[in-house]
Design an enzyme around this catalytic site. Sequence first.
Site, PDB file in Angstrom:
ATOM      1  N   ARG A   1      24.130  43.521   1.747  1.00 24.99           N
ATOM      2  CA  ARG A   1      23.613  44.147   0.530  1.00 24.99           C
ATOM      3  C   ARG A   1      24.649  45.150   0.021  1.00 24.99           C
ATOM      4  NH1 ARG A   1      17.960  46.233   2.790  1.00 24.99           N
ATOM      5  NH2 ARG A   1      19.238  46.387   4.655  1.00 24.99           N
TER       6      ARG A   1
ATOM      7  N   LYS B   1      22.636  51.149   3.740  1.00 22.63           N
ATOM      8  CA  LYS B   1      22.333  51.585   5.113  1.00 22.63           C
ATOM      9  C   LYS B   1      22.844  53.004   5.351  1.00 22.63           C
ATOM     10  CE  LYS B   1      20.554  49.336   7.706  1.00 22.63           C
ATOM     11  NZ  LYS B   1      19.072  49.165   7.842  1.00 22.63           N
TER      12      LYS B   1
ATOM     13  N   TYR C   1      19.438  54.748   2.371  1.00 22.74           N
ATOM     14  CA  TYR C   1      18.498  54.867   3.493  1.00 22.74           C
ATOM     15  C   TYR C   1      19.188  55.668   4.592  1.00 22.74           C
ATOM     16  CZ  TYR C   1      15.554  51.104   1.586  1.00 22.74           C
ATOM     17  OH  TYR C   1      14.733  50.351   0.790  1.00 22.74           O
TER      18      TYR C   1
ATOM     19  N   HIS D   1      16.967  57.153   7.572  1.00 19.45           N
ATOM     20  CA  HIS D   1      16.170  57.023   8.806  1.00 19.45           C
ATOM     21  C   HIS D   1      16.672  57.989   9.876  1.00 19.45           C
ATOM     22  CE1 HIS D   1      13.849  53.689   7.274  1.00 19.45           C
ATOM     23  NE2 HIS D   1      14.955  53.108   6.873  1.00 19.45           N
TER      24      HIS D   1
ATOM     25  N   GLU E   1      14.035  56.468   1.878  1.00 17.47           N
ATOM     26  CA  GLU E   1      12.740  56.226   2.516  1.00 17.47           C
ATOM     27  C   GLU E   1      11.786  57.406   2.442  1.00 17.47           C
ATOM     28  OE1 GLU E   1      15.572  56.410   4.191  1.00 17.47           O
ATOM     29  OE2 GLU E   1      15.372  57.830   5.844  1.00 17.47           O
TER      30      GLU E   1
ATOM     31  N   ASP F   1      -7.499  45.135   8.722  1.00 20.05           N
ATOM     32  CA  ASP F   1      -7.024  46.493   8.451  1.00 20.05           C
ATOM     33  C   ASP F   1      -8.107  47.462   8.921  1.00 20.05           C
ATOM     34  OD1 ASP F   1      -4.615  47.416   6.154  1.00 20.05           O
ATOM     35  OD2 ASP F   1      -5.975  48.930   6.965  1.00 20.05           O
TER      36      ASP F   1
ATOM     37  N   ARG G   1      -8.964  49.648   1.675  1.00 23.17           N
ATOM     38  CA  ARG G   1      -7.932  48.620   1.506  1.00 23.17           C
ATOM     39  C   ARG G   1      -8.542  47.219   1.597  1.00 23.17           C
ATOM     40  NH1 ARG G   1      -3.790  47.806  -1.397  1.00 23.17           N
ATOM     41  NH2 ARG G   1      -2.326  46.312  -0.524  1.00 23.17           N
TER      42      ARG G   1
ATOM     43  N   LEU H   1       1.237  50.017   9.561  1.00 22.48           N
ATOM     44  CA  LEU H   1       2.070  51.221   9.508  1.00 22.48           C
ATOM     45  C   LEU H   1       1.175  52.449   9.585  1.00 22.48           C
ATOM     46  CD1 LEU H   1       4.835  52.646   9.057  1.00 22.48           C
ATOM     47  CD2 LEU H   1       4.346  52.591   6.606  1.00 22.48           C
TER      48      LEU H   1
ATOM     49  N   ILE I   1       8.293  45.989  13.740  1.00 19.95           N
ATOM     50  CA  ILE I   1       9.193  46.257  14.871  1.00 19.95           C
ATOM     51  C   ILE I   1      10.088  47.471  14.593  1.00 19.95           C
ATOM     52  CG2 ILE I   1      10.999  44.629  14.076  1.00 19.95           C
ATOM     53  CD1 ILE I   1       9.913  45.249  17.736  1.00 19.95           C
ATOM     54  N   ASP I   2      10.357  47.756  13.304  1.00 16.96           N
ATOM     55  CA  ASP I   2      11.198  48.933  13.016  1.00 16.96           C
ATOM     56  C   ASP I   2      10.481  50.235  13.376  1.00 16.96           C
ATOM     57  OD1 ASP I   2       9.382  48.667  10.940  1.00 16.96           O
ATOM     58  OD2 ASP I   2      10.787  49.292   9.386  1.00 16.96           O
TER      59      ASP I   2
ATOM     60  N   VAL J   1      12.792  40.676  14.134  1.00 21.73           N
ATOM     61  CA  VAL J   1      14.036  41.154  13.526  1.00 21.73           C
ATOM     62  C   VAL J   1      13.757  42.459  12.759  1.00 21.73           C
ATOM     63  CG1 VAL J   1      15.859  40.621  11.860  1.00 21.73           C
ATOM     64  CG2 VAL J   1      15.010  38.837  13.413  1.00 21.73           C
TER      65      VAL J   1
ATOM     66  N   ASN K   1      15.678  44.117  10.668  1.00 21.85           N
ATOM     67  CA  ASN K   1      16.133  44.216   9.267  1.00 21.85           C
ATOM     68  C   ASN K   1      16.007  42.850   8.601  1.00 21.85           C
ATOM     69  OD1 ASN K   1      18.228  43.066  10.734  1.00 21.85           O
ATOM     70  ND2 ASN K   1      19.779  43.782   9.300  1.00 21.85           N
ATOM     71  N   MET K   2      14.769  42.404   8.496  1.00 22.94           N
ATOM     72  CA  MET K   2      14.509  41.083   7.903  1.00 22.94           C
ATOM     73  C   MET K   2      15.144  40.920   6.522  1.00 22.94           C
ATOM     74  SD  MET K   2      10.563  40.548   9.131  1.00 22.94           S
ATOM     75  CE  MET K   2      10.325  38.976   8.329  1.00 22.94           C
TER      76      MET K   2
ATOM     77  N   HIS L   1      21.951  64.272 -14.762  1.00 19.99           N
ATOM     78  CA  HIS L   1      21.637  65.710 -14.710  1.00 19.99           C
ATOM     79  C   HIS L   1      22.280  66.431 -13.534  1.00 19.99           C
ATOM     80  CE1 HIS L   1      18.741  64.745 -17.789  1.00 19.99           C
ATOM     81  NE2 HIS L   1      18.185  63.850 -16.989  1.00 19.99           N
TER      82      HIS L   1
HETATM   83  N1  LIG Z   1      11.230  44.365   9.987  1.00 20.36           N
HETATM   84  C1  LIG Z   1      11.678  44.631   8.770  1.00 20.36           C
HETATM   85  O1  LIG Z   1      12.731  44.171   8.356  1.00 20.36           O
HETATM   86  C2  LIG Z   1      10.852  45.487   7.856  1.00 20.36           C
HETATM   87  C3  LIG Z   1      11.151  45.543   6.482  1.00 20.36           C
HETATM   88  C4  LIG Z   1      10.314  46.314   5.668  1.00 20.36           C
HETATM   89  C5  LIG Z   1       9.224  47.032   6.215  1.00 20.36           C
HETATM   90  N2  LIG Z   1       9.009  46.947   7.560  1.00 20.36           N
HETATM   91  C6  LIG Z   1       7.887  47.632   8.215  1.00 20.36           C
HETATM   92  O2  LIG Z   1       6.676  46.944   7.951  1.00 20.36           O
HETATM   93  C7  LIG Z   1       5.588  47.814   8.285  1.00 20.36           C
HETATM   94  C8  LIG Z   1       4.527  47.764   7.195  1.00 20.36           C
HETATM   95  O3  LIG Z   1       5.044  48.400   6.033  1.00 20.36           O
HETATM   96  P1  LIG Z   1       4.188  48.509   4.694  1.00 20.36           P
HETATM   97  O4  LIG Z   1       5.113  48.994   3.627  1.00 20.36           O
HETATM   98  O5  LIG Z   1       3.419  47.265   4.460  1.00 20.36           O
HETATM   99  O6  LIG Z   1       3.166  49.663   5.067  1.00 20.36           O
HETATM  100  P2  LIG Z   1       1.839  50.070   4.268  1.00 20.36           P
HETATM  101  O7  LIG Z   1       1.637  51.533   4.521  1.00 20.36           O
HETATM  102  O8  LIG Z   1       1.904  49.596   2.860  1.00 20.36           O
HETATM  103  O9  LIG Z   1       0.692  49.230   4.992  1.00 20.36           O
HETATM  104  C9  LIG Z   1       0.321  49.452   6.327  1.00 20.36           C
HETATM  105  C10 LIG Z   1      -1.134  49.031   6.505  1.00 20.36           C
HETATM  106  O10 LIG Z   1      -1.432  49.102   7.906  1.00 20.36           O
HETATM  107  C11 LIG Z   1      -2.782  49.520   8.021  1.00 20.36           C
HETATM  108  N3  LIG Z   1      -3.024  49.982   9.379  1.00 20.36           N
HETATM  109  C12 LIG Z   1      -2.663  51.153   9.971  1.00 20.36           C
HETATM  110  N4  LIG Z   1      -3.072  51.175  11.255  1.00 20.36           N
HETATM  111  C13 LIG Z   1      -3.718  50.014  11.480  1.00 20.36           C
HETATM  112  C14 LIG Z   1      -4.385  49.438  12.602  1.00 20.36           C
HETATM  113  N5  LIG Z   1      -4.486  50.108  13.756  1.00 20.36           N
HETATM  114  N6  LIG Z   1      -4.932  48.209  12.473  1.00 20.36           N
HETATM  115  C15 LIG Z   1      -4.860  47.524  11.317  1.00 20.36           C
HETATM  116  N7  LIG Z   1      -4.254  48.014  10.201  1.00 20.36           N
HETATM  117  C16 LIG Z   1      -3.688  49.236  10.284  1.00 20.36           C
HETATM  118  C17 LIG Z   1      -2.916  50.594   6.957  1.00 20.36           C
HETATM  119  O11 LIG Z   1      -4.262  50.864   6.630  1.00 20.36           O
HETATM  120  C18 LIG Z   1      -2.126  49.955   5.791  1.00 20.36           C
HETATM  121  O12 LIG Z   1      -2.983  49.192   4.939  1.00 20.36           O
HETATM  122  C19 LIG Z   1       6.249  49.194   8.481  1.00 20.36           C
HETATM  123  O13 LIG Z   1       6.428  49.447   9.855  1.00 20.36           O
HETATM  124  C20 LIG Z   1       7.577  49.044   7.792  1.00 20.36           C
HETATM  125  O14 LIG Z   1       8.537  49.961   8.267  1.00 20.36           O
HETATM  126  C21 LIG Z   1       9.811  46.202   8.377  1.00 20.36           C
END
Ligand SMILES: NC(=O)c1ccc[n+]([C@@H]2O[C@H](COP(=O)([O-])OP(=O)(O)OC[C@H]3O[C@@H](n4cnc5c(N)ncnc54)[C@H](O)[C@@H]3O)[C@@H](O)[C@H]2O)c1
Length: 368
Positions: free
Chosen positions: A15, A75, A94, A96, A118, A198, A203, A240, A269-270, A298, A300-301, A327
Site C-alpha cells: 500500500r 504502516k 497508523y 498502533h 487508528e 453479538d 446491534r 472487538l 487476531i490483531d 493473518v 494484516n489481511m 491549515h
Molecule cells: N486481521 C486484519 O487484517 C484486520 C483488519 C481490520 C480489522 N481487524 C480487526 O477486526 C476486529 C473487528 O473490527 P470492527 O471494526 O468490526 O469492530 P467493531 O467495533 O465495528 O465491531 C465489533 C463488534 O464486536 C461485538 N462484540 C464485542 N464483544 C463481543 C462478544 N464477547 N461476543 C460477540 N460480539 C462481541 C461488538 O458489540 C461489536 O458489534 C478488530 O479486532 C479489528 O482490529 C483485523
Amino acid sequence: MRIGVPKEIKNHEYRVGLTPASVAELVAAGHEVVVETRAGTGIDFADEAYTRVGAKIAPDAAAVFAGADMIVKVKEPQPQEIALLEPRHTLFTYLHLAADKPQADGLIQSGATCIAYETVTSNSGALPLLKPMSEVAGRMSIQVGAHYLEKEQGGRGELLGGVPGVAPCKVAILGGGVAGINAAQMAVGQRADVTIYDISNERLAELDLHFGSQIKTAYASKAAIAEAVTRSQLVIGAVLVPGAAAPKLVTRDMLKTMMRGSVLVDIAIDQGGCFETSHATTHDDPVYEVDGVIHYCVANMPGAVARTSAFALNNATLPFVLRIANHGAEAAMQADRHLAIGLNVSGGKIRHQAVAEALDLPFEAWAA
Ligand SMILES: NC(=O)c1ccc[n+]([C@@H]2O[C@H](COP(=O)([O-])OP(=O)(O)OC[C@H]3O[C@@H](n4cnc5c(N)ncnc54)[C@H](O)[C@@H]3O)[C@@H](O)[C@H]2O)c1
C-alpha cells in the site's frame, strides 16, 4: 505545505500513503508533494502516474523526509524512518503504539507531531480511519473462508452457497460490527446460511432491520456459540472490545466438536484473536490446522488486496490530509477535536491517555 510519501518498507507492504488521485487533490490546493521512487509500483502506480499529477519523485526516503513538512504513510515508521523524523515534521499514519514501546520511545525522541489514523474519531464515536480496513478484512474473510473449504486446500470440499438440491454451508459470524456486517454481505451474496452473533442487543436489532430474512441473529452467549461452531462449516471471528484483548469465544474444547475440514477465520487476531487456538499468521503461510480445523489468522489481511486497500484508506484519510496541509497540524487539530484525538505524540510527550497508560509512560495533554 510540502508533503512527503515514502515507499513502505515493512515486509510485503504494497500500500502507499497517497494515491495519484489524492496527490492531484493536494497539488490543486496549492501544495507540493514529493513521492519516493517506486513507492506505488507494487500496486501499479508508476512514478509517471505521480509526476503526471504534479508530484516530484525523490530517489530515497532520506530525500522525501528532508523535502517535506508532513509525512503520509500507511504502516508505523520503522527504525530507519524514525531516525529521519525531526521536530518540524507531522507524521500521519497508523502507529498502533500501545504495544510498541521502542517505536514510542523513538517518536518521543524525534520531537515530531505524530497523528495516528487508528485513534482519530468521528461524531458517532467510531474510528473512521480504521473502518475501511475492517470493511476490507470483513469482505475478504468470506472469500478466503470459501477458498479453504475447498478439498485441495485441506477443507471439507464444500461450496459455500451449495447448488440447487444441495444445502449451502452454515456461516457463523462472531461480532456484527464493521468487519462482521461486511462479512455477512459477502456470505449472503454467495447464498450461504448466515447467522451473526453479538452481545449488543442494539446491534442485533440494527442487523435484523438491515438484512431482514437474509440472515439470522443470535445473542452471543457461551451456549449459542458452542452450538454454532458445532454445526457451521465457516466461523468468522470479528469481535472487538476497544482497547482490550479480544475475548476467547471459541475454546479448545469447542473446537473438538467442529466438523473436520471446517474453517475458522480470525479477523480479530490483531487484538490477540477470539479463538483459543489462534496464533497470528502471515500471507506467506496463512493457515494451520488444529484438531482437523483450518485456522486462517493473518494479522494484516488488507495487505493481500493492497490496491483496493490503498484506495479505501485514501478515501478516508484525504479529507484530514487536506485539512492538515491547508491549515497546519496545530490549527487543524484546534478546529477538529476528532483529529486532535488522533494525536499520539508531540513535542517529545505522549498526548493520548490510553496510549500513555498502555505504555506506562507519563501523559501530558496537548494544549491548543
Ligand atoms: N486481521 C486484519 O487484517 C484486520 C483488519 C481490520 C480489522 N481487524 C480487526 O477486526 C476486529 C473487528 O473490527 P470492527 O471494526 O468490526 O469492530 P467493531 O467495533 O465495528 O465491531 C465489533 C463488534 O464486536 C461485538 N462484540 C464485542 N464483544 C463481543 C462478544 N464477547 N461476543 C460477540 N460480539 C462481541 C461488538 O458489540 C461489536 O458489534 C478488530 O479486532 C479489528 O482490529 C483485523
